[in-house]
Write a protein that holds these residues in place. Structure first.
Motif, PDB file in Angstrom:
ATOM      1  N   HIS A 125      52.409  23.997  46.867  1.00 10.79           N
ATOM      2  CA  HIS A 125      53.792  23.883  47.331  1.00 10.79           C
ATOM      3  C   HIS A 125      54.718  23.742  46.136  1.00 10.79           C
ATOM      4  N   LYS A 126      55.653  24.653  46.016  1.00 17.76           N
ATOM      5  CA  LYS A 126      56.611  24.628  44.922  1.00 17.76           C
ATOM      6  C   LYS A 126      57.986  24.247  45.455  1.00 17.76           C
ATOM      7  N   SER A 127      58.574  23.217  44.876  1.00 13.74           N
ATOM      8  CA  SER A 127      59.899  22.788  45.288  1.00 13.74           C
ATOM      9  C   SER A 127      60.974  23.607  44.583  1.00 13.74           C
ATOM     10  N   SER A 128      62.110  23.761  45.254  1.00  8.99           N
ATOM     11  CA  SER A 128      63.262  24.403  44.619  1.00  8.99           C
ATOM     12  C   SER A 128      63.879  23.505  43.558  1.00  8.99           C
ATOM     13  N   LEU A 129      63.588  22.211  43.622  1.00 10.88           N
ATOM     14  CA  LEU A 129      64.097  21.267  42.631  1.00 10.88           C
ATOM     15  C   LEU A 129      63.117  21.224  41.467  1.00 10.88           C
ATOM     16  N   GLY A 130      63.588  21.590  40.298  1.00 10.73           N
ATOM     17  CA  GLY A 130      62.652  21.746  39.195  1.00 10.73           C
ATOM     18  C   GLY A 130      62.757  20.733  38.092  1.00 10.73           C
ATOM     19  N   ASP A 131      63.672  19.760  38.186  1.00  6.60           N
ATOM     20  CA  ASP A 131      63.826  18.817  37.078  1.00  6.60           C
ATOM     21  C   ASP A 131      64.032  17.405  37.606  1.00  6.60           C
ATOM     22  N   TRP A 132      63.841  16.450  36.732  1.00 11.53           N
ATOM     23  CA  TRP A 132      63.922  15.032  37.068  1.00 11.53           C
ATOM     24  C   TRP A 132      65.312  14.660  37.568  1.00 11.53           C
ATOM     25  N   GLU A 133      66.359  15.241  36.979  1.00  7.19           N
ATOM     26  CA  GLU A 133      67.729  14.905  37.368  1.00  7.19           C
ATOM     27  C   GLU A 133      67.987  15.277  38.821  1.00  7.19           C
ATOM     28  N   SER A 134      67.479  16.438  39.257  1.00  5.29           N
ATOM     29  CA  SER A 134      67.672  16.849  40.651  1.00  5.29           C
ATOM     30  C   SER A 134      66.963  15.916  41.611  1.00  5.29           C
ATOM     31  N   PHE A 135      65.726  15.547  41.277  1.00  2.00           N
ATOM     32  CA  PHE A 135      64.986  14.630  42.142  1.00  2.00           C
ATOM     33  C   PHE A 135      65.589  13.229  42.122  1.00  2.00           C
ATOM     34  N   SER A 136      66.349  12.903  41.079  1.00  2.00           N
ATOM     35  CA  SER A 136      66.975  11.588  40.984  1.00  2.00           C
ATOM     36  C   SER A 136      68.222  11.480  41.855  1.00  2.00           C
ATOM     37  N   ASP A 137      68.741  12.609  42.306  1.00  2.00           N
ATOM     38  CA  ASP A 137      69.938  12.627  43.144  1.00  2.00           C
ATOM     39  C   ASP A 137      69.512  12.599  44.614  1.00  2.00           C
ATOM     40  N   ALA A 138      69.700  11.459  45.261  1.00  2.00           N
ATOM     41  CA  ALA A 138      69.220  11.282  46.636  1.00  2.00           C
ATOM     42  C   ALA A 138      69.822  12.302  47.589  1.00  2.00           C
ATOM     43  N   GLU A 139      71.088  12.673  47.394  1.00  2.00           N
ATOM     44  CA  GLU A 139      71.731  13.614  48.302  1.00  2.00           C
ATOM     45  C   GLU A 139      71.135  15.016  48.159  1.00  2.00           C
ATOM     46  N   ILE A 140      70.824  15.407  46.926  1.00  2.00           N
ATOM     47  CA  ILE A 140      70.186  16.707  46.717  1.00  2.00           C
ATOM     48  C   ILE A 140      68.794  16.716  47.332  1.00  2.00           C
ATOM     49  N   VAL A 141      68.052  15.633  47.155  1.00  2.35           N
ATOM     50  CA  VAL A 141      66.708  15.532  47.725  1.00  2.35           C
ATOM     51  C   VAL A 141      66.766  15.656  49.248  1.00  2.35           C
ATOM     52  N   LYS A 142      67.723  14.976  49.867  1.00  5.52           N
ATOM     53  CA  LYS A 142      67.832  15.030  51.328  1.00  5.52           C
ATOM     54  C   LYS A 142      68.251  16.414  51.812  1.00  5.52           C
ATOM     55  N   ALA A 143      69.124  17.077  51.058  1.00  6.48           N
ATOM     56  CA  ALA A 143      69.621  18.376  51.471  1.00  6.48           C
ATOM     57  C   ALA A 143      68.609  19.496  51.247  1.00  6.48           C
ATOM     58  N   VAL A 144      67.829  19.406  50.175  1.00 10.19           N
ATOM     59  CA  VAL A 144      66.929  20.492  49.796  1.00 10.19           C
ATOM     60  C   VAL A 144      65.468  20.136  50.043  1.00 10.19           C
ATOM     61  N   ASP A 145      65.023  19.048  49.445  1.00  8.57           N
ATOM     62  CA  ASP A 145      63.608  18.696  49.485  1.00  8.57           C
ATOM     63  C   ASP A 145      63.159  18.341  50.892  1.00  8.57           C
ATOM     64  N   TYR A 146      63.965  17.582  51.623  1.00  4.22           N
ATOM     65  CA  TYR A 146      63.595  17.213  52.983  1.00  4.22           C
ATOM     66  C   TYR A 146      63.345  18.457  53.839  1.00  4.22           C
ATOM     67  N   GLN A 147      64.222  19.452  53.690  1.00  6.30           N
ATOM     68  CA  GLN A 147      64.085  20.659  54.499  1.00  6.30           C
ATOM     69  C   GLN A 147      62.820  21.435  54.135  1.00  6.30           C
TER      70      GLN A 147
ATOM     71  N   VAL B 233      60.048  20.274  52.766  1.00 13.77           N
ATOM     72  CA  VAL B 233      58.857  19.534  53.177  1.00 13.77           C
ATOM     73  C   VAL B 233      58.689  19.595  54.698  1.00 13.77           C
ATOM     74  N   THR B 234      59.784  19.558  55.428  1.00 15.49           N
ATOM     75  CA  THR B 234      59.718  19.710  56.884  1.00 15.49           C
ATOM     76  C   THR B 234      59.048  21.021  57.264  1.00 15.49           C
ATOM     77  N   VAL B 235      59.456  22.105  56.626  1.00 15.89           N
ATOM     78  CA  VAL B 235      58.858  23.414  56.892  1.00 15.89           C
ATOM     79  C   VAL B 235      57.370  23.402  56.554  1.00 15.89           C
ATOM     80  N   ALA B 236      57.018  22.808  55.408  1.00 15.46           N
ATOM     81  CA  ALA B 236      55.610  22.770  54.981  1.00 15.46           C
ATOM     82  C   ALA B 236      54.760  21.964  55.956  1.00 15.46           C
ATOM     83  N   LEU B 237      55.258  20.835  56.427  1.00 15.51           N
ATOM     84  CA  LEU B 237      54.485  20.012  57.352  1.00 15.51           C
ATOM     85  C   LEU B 237      54.352  20.678  58.720  1.00 15.51           C
ATOM     86  N   LYS B 238      55.404  21.336  59.172  1.00 13.91           N
ATOM     87  CA  LYS B 238      55.291  22.065  60.440  1.00 13.91           C
ATOM     88  C   LYS B 238      54.249  23.166  60.334  1.00 13.91           C
ATOM     89  N   ARG B 239      54.278  23.886  59.223  1.00 10.06           N
ATOM     90  CA  ARG B 239      53.332  24.985  59.034  1.00 10.06           C
ATOM     91  C   ARG B 239      51.905  24.464  58.963  1.00 10.06           C
TER      92      ARG B 239
END
Length: 294
Positions: free
Chosen positions: A24-46, A48-54
């Motif tokens: 599984h490859k995330s669209s977020l590629g650096d520590w700064e992006s993962f450190s931003d909670a709003e970016i994580v919720k907007a991008v990473d949550y979605q 991971v949701t797709v990956a878990l459903k699949r």
């Protein structure tokens, strides 16, 4: 204690051992992006949701929190934590259903809890391969009920419950060496099914001081209205995309799960299976249910 290489072991899996490694490859590629909670919720949550459903066939996934960890983090930084240094599981048989009640409307929660659901952690490395505080996981088939020690986990506005574990020489531990950011470990924290599949696993970081370890952990509930209720010996993967599509179509007719629970559940009962849902979709224009849009 021997730790076995999960990459060289067959027979592991989410429903067998309680954990597995996926690509599984995330669209977020650096520590700064993962450190931003709003970016994580907007991008990473979605993502991971797709990956878990699949992976699970669940019709609904609710990501309820995430944790950013750094093995060199100083004490007292709430947003940045060091790895938990004890054997544990994040939910118990009591607290996992409470999570569903906490994150869904009451009627929808009651309906969803009639079916199989699981709490699954989605763990990945950030920035490089894991070479410090390596994640070790215990084969669920070697965990006995007497090994589980419930303990309170107290937040300012919420008291949860987790499991600590008594030592057992029967426990069999695994790890995935050199886990990369293009991989994720799925950990089954809780499963309501009682048909002999893995219901939980234990986890602990291994001590290794080669370099720092940065990681991100998402916790989510995978919910399903599959063709079984808790205890039925049917594989989760059997549920499949067709039945998910049926459920989504049905919920759309009533404006989502809340409308469905308001108008349909009182008539047909909360324990209906997908056979009933399919018949309702097929005959919706002829149904005698009250307040049903044509």
């Amino acid at each position: 204690m021997t730790i076995y290489d999960g990459r060289r072991t067959t027979g592991l899996g989410l429903d067998r051992s309680g954990f597995e490694l996926i690509a599984h490859k995330s669209s977020l590629g650096d520590w700064e992006s993962f450190s931003d909670a709003e970016i994580v919720k907007a991008v990473d949550y979605q993502e991971v949701t797709v990956a878990l459903k699949r992976r699970t066939g669940a019709s609904k996934v609710v990501i309820f929190d995430h944790t950013l960890r750094d093995s060199t983090a100083p004490p007292g930084r709430a947003a940045l934590r060091e790895p938990v240094r004890r054997v544990h599981d994040d939910q118990t048989f009591r607290s996992a259903p409470d999570r569903v009640h906490k994150h869904l409307p009451p009627k929808e929660a009651a309906w969803r809890l009639q079916r199989r659901f699981a709490v699954i952690n989605f763990w990945r490395s950030i920035g490089g391969r894991v070479q410090r505080a390596l994640l070790a996981v215990c084969d669920a088939r070697t965990i006995k009920p007497d090994d589980l020690i419930p303990s309170d986990l107290v937040y300012p506005d919420w008291t949860g419950e987790t499991y600590a574990f008594a030592f057992s020489p029967l426990h069999r531990w695994y790890w995935y060496p050199q886990q990369s950011p293009r991989e994720a470990t799925l950990l089954k924290i809780y499963d309501s099914a009682t048909d002999g599949q893995a219901r939980l696993t234990a986890q602990q970081p291994l001590t290794c001081r080669i370099r720092r370890r940065r990681s991100r952990l998402l916790r989510g509930a995978a919910l399903s209205c599959g063709p079984w209720s808790s205890g039925d010996a049917v594989s989760w993967s059997w549920y499949g995309s067709r039945l998910v599509a049926i459920e989504e179509s049905l919920l759309a007719i009533w404006g989502g799960a809340e409308g469905f629970c308001e108008t349909v559940i009182p008539v047909i009962g909360s324990a209906c299976l997908d056979r009933d849902l399919y018949l309702l979709v097929a005959s919706v224009k002829d149904t005698s249910l009250p307040n049903v849009p044509s």
